[in-house]
Write an enzyme that holds these catalytic residues in place. Structure first.
Site, short mmCIF file in Angstrom:
data_model
loop_
_atom_site.label_atom_id
_atom_site.label_comp_id
_atom_site.label_asym_id
_atom_site.label_seq_id
_atom_site.Cartn_x
_atom_site.Cartn_y
_atom_site.Cartn_z
N SER A 151 53.54 73.48 4.85
CA SER A 151 54.51 72.70 5.37
C SER A 151 55.09 73.41 6.90
CB SER A 151 55.81 73.37 5.14
OG SER A 151 56.35 74.79 4.62
N LEU A 152 56.07 74.33 7.72
CA LEU A 152 55.96 74.50 8.94
C LEU A 152 55.32 73.64 10.37
CD1 LEU A 152 55.36 78.12 8.00
CD2 LEU A 152 58.00 77.12 8.63
N CYS A 153 55.09 72.36 10.09
CA CYS A 153 54.39 71.59 10.72
C CYS A 153 55.09 71.02 11.76
CB CYS A 153 53.44 70.91 10.38
SG CYS A 153 53.16 69.83 8.98
N GLY A 154 56.77 71.22 11.56
CA GLY A 154 57.79 69.88 12.36
C GLY A 154 58.16 69.26 11.09
#
Length: 323
Positions: free
Chosen positions: A86-89
């Protein structure tokens, strides 16, 4: 009002988070560069192969090839690309939302959950499919982490065989098309049957040379777009479509079509991987900027509280001296 110690601890926490987001942005930028190189190396071959294939199929309607024959859609297979992390908007959520919209669109035509087969490339879509009453064609987590042509070939072969044997009537691909570091286009593309009315794959607007997503860089590219396009048109040489085919066209198409289907999946995978790194780079840059702004506010609040405490101590001392 929070105490000086609480504000100081908050500043230390935000500083620590900022270091992490800044490091993740640098890692994503490095991975994006490698993904851009991979697309740049493969793209000319894939574009020319698609041009040759569609030229053959359009110009020789008398050849009986099943790959471009549409059917009444009763069963659908979807090849969906997300990331493993994750952590990709909104990268993963946008793909999953589009997949659900496509499923609902087919359900409105009379299909049920049992009529769908999902090829989930990436942990996020695999977890989502597991929670839904949909059939999964397997696990393809390794492709999202380490793209490889052989894994894409096997996936394309499996989907192609199911289409040839009538197990599915249509196969579609859902992924992010990498246009530039600051722009990824959510794309829905027909895999089978081959759509001959679709325009040949054009990539003039794709920027594989930069991983900078700043507004200044985008403005620079827009100002030079007209000049670069004129220069490319002057250098362009028309492709000669007067092909000589040996031993015969049907034999060539039997080899060419599976190869093009394989490259279509591989291109979508490379596009998705590059888009993931670009989205993560932008998300981490945004998080770093937000941390900088928060640090400025906290430092201002800390200085105000510290000055207020010093002023109160001076007033206490002055009052004690008068007494």
């Amino acid at each position: 009002m929070p105490s000086l110690k609480e504000i100081k601890n908050r500043i230390a926490s935000v500083n620590s988070t900022r270091k992490i987001t800044s490091a993740m942005k640098m890692v994503a930028s490095s991975k994006l560069h490698h993904a851009q190189v991979a697309i740049g190396n493969m793209l000319p071959y894939e574009m020319l192969l698609e041009h040759i294939l569609k030229s053959f199929l359009v110009s020789t309607p008398n050849i009986d090839m099943p790959y471009d024959k549409p059917r009444k859609v009763r069963r659908v297979a979807l090849i969906v690309f997300t990331s493993n992390s994750s952590l990709c908007g909104g990268f993963n959520n946008n793909v999953i939302r589009r997949m659900i919209d496509v499923i609902n669109e087919y359900k409105a035509q009379g299909l049920t959950d049992d009529d769908f087969l999902i090829y989930p490339v990436g942990r996020k879509v695999e977890e989502k499919v597991a929670k839904m009453p949909l059939k999964s064609a397997g696990s393809f987590l390794e492709l999202a982490d380490k793209p490889n042509a052989e894994g894409c070939r096997q996936l394309a072969m499996d989907a192609g065989n199911k289409w040839l044997h009538g197990e599915v009537d249509k196969v579609e691909i859902i992924y992010h098309h990498f246009k530039s570091a600051g722009s990824q286009i959510l794309t829905r593309k027909t895999f089978l049957p081959i759509d001959l009315e679709d325009q040949l794959y054009e990539d003039k607007e794709r920027d594989l040379s930069s991983n900078v997503a700043t507004a200044k860089a985008q403005e620079y590219k827009r100002r030079h777009a007209a000049k670069d396009e004129t220069s490319e048109q002057e250098k362009a040489v028309p492709l000669n479509d007067d092909f000589i085919v040996e031993p015969d066209l049907e034999t060539v198409l039997q080899e060419l079509i599976p190869k093009e289907l394989h490259l279509m999946v591989y291109t979508a995978l490379l596009d998705s991987v590059a888009s993931e790194h670009a989205a993560r780079m932008v998300a981490m840059q945004t998080a770093t900027d937000n941390a900088d702004e928060l640090l400025r506010d906290l430092n201002l609040q800390y200085n105000k509280s510290r000055q207020s405490a010093i002023t109160n101590e001076l007033l206490d001392l002055a009052g004690g001296a008068q007494n």
